[in-house]
Design a protein around this motif. Structure first.
Motif: not given
Length: 127
Positions: A75-76, A81-85, A95-96
Motif C-alpha cells: 500500500l505504501i 508511485m502514485l505521488l511520484h507521477q 510526505i510518506v
C-alpha cells in the motif's frame, strides 16, 4: 489354662501385627507412588495440550503479521508511485515518512493509556 491360651493368642496377634506393619508401609508407599505417577501423567497431558495450542496460535499470529506487513508495504509503495507521477522522489518519500510518523503518534495516543510509559526502567529490588 485359659490365661495361658489368652497370652499365646495375644502373642500371636502381636507377631502378626508386627509383621503386617512393614507390608502395610510398603503398600502405602507403593500406592502413593502410583498416585503421584498418575497425577504427573495427567499434568503432562494437560501441559502438552496447552503448549501445543499456544504454539499453534503463535504460528498463526506470525503468519498474519507477515501478511499484514506485506499488505502495508504494498500500500505504501502504491501511494509512493502514485505521488511520484506529480512530484520528485524526495518530496514523495518525505510526505510518506511524515504521514507514517503522524499515523504512529495518533495510534499511540489512541491505543495506549496515558499511564503506560513507552519504556520503563526496572527499579532495583531491596531484598
Amino acid at each position: 489354662m485359659k490365661s495361658s491360651e489368652n497370652e499365646i493368642a495375644e502373642g500371636v496377634g502381636r507377631v502378626r501385627k508386627e509383621t503386617d506393619l512393614p507390608d502395610l508401609g510398603v503398600r502405602i508407599l507403593t500406592d502413593f507412588g502410583r498416585i503421584v505417577a498418575a497425577e504427573a501423567r495427567l499434568l503432562e497431558t494437560n501441559l502438552v495440550g496447552a503448549a501445543q495450542a499456544l504454539v499453534d496460535r503463535v504460528y498463526l499470529t506470525a503468519i498474519l503479521v507477515v501478511i499484514a506487513a506485506a499488505g502495508v508495504v504494498s500500500l505504501i509503495g502504491s501511494i509512493v508511485m502514485l505521488l511520484h507521477q506529480w512530484m520528485p522522489w524526495w518530496q514523495v518519500l518525505g510526505i510518506v515518512g511524515l504521514g507514517s510518523l503522524l499515523l504512529a503518534a495518533i495510534l499511540r495516543r489512541i491505543l495506549m493509556p496515558r499511564d503506560v510509559p513507552i519504556f520503563q526502567v526496572a527499579a532495583s529490588r531491596d531484598n
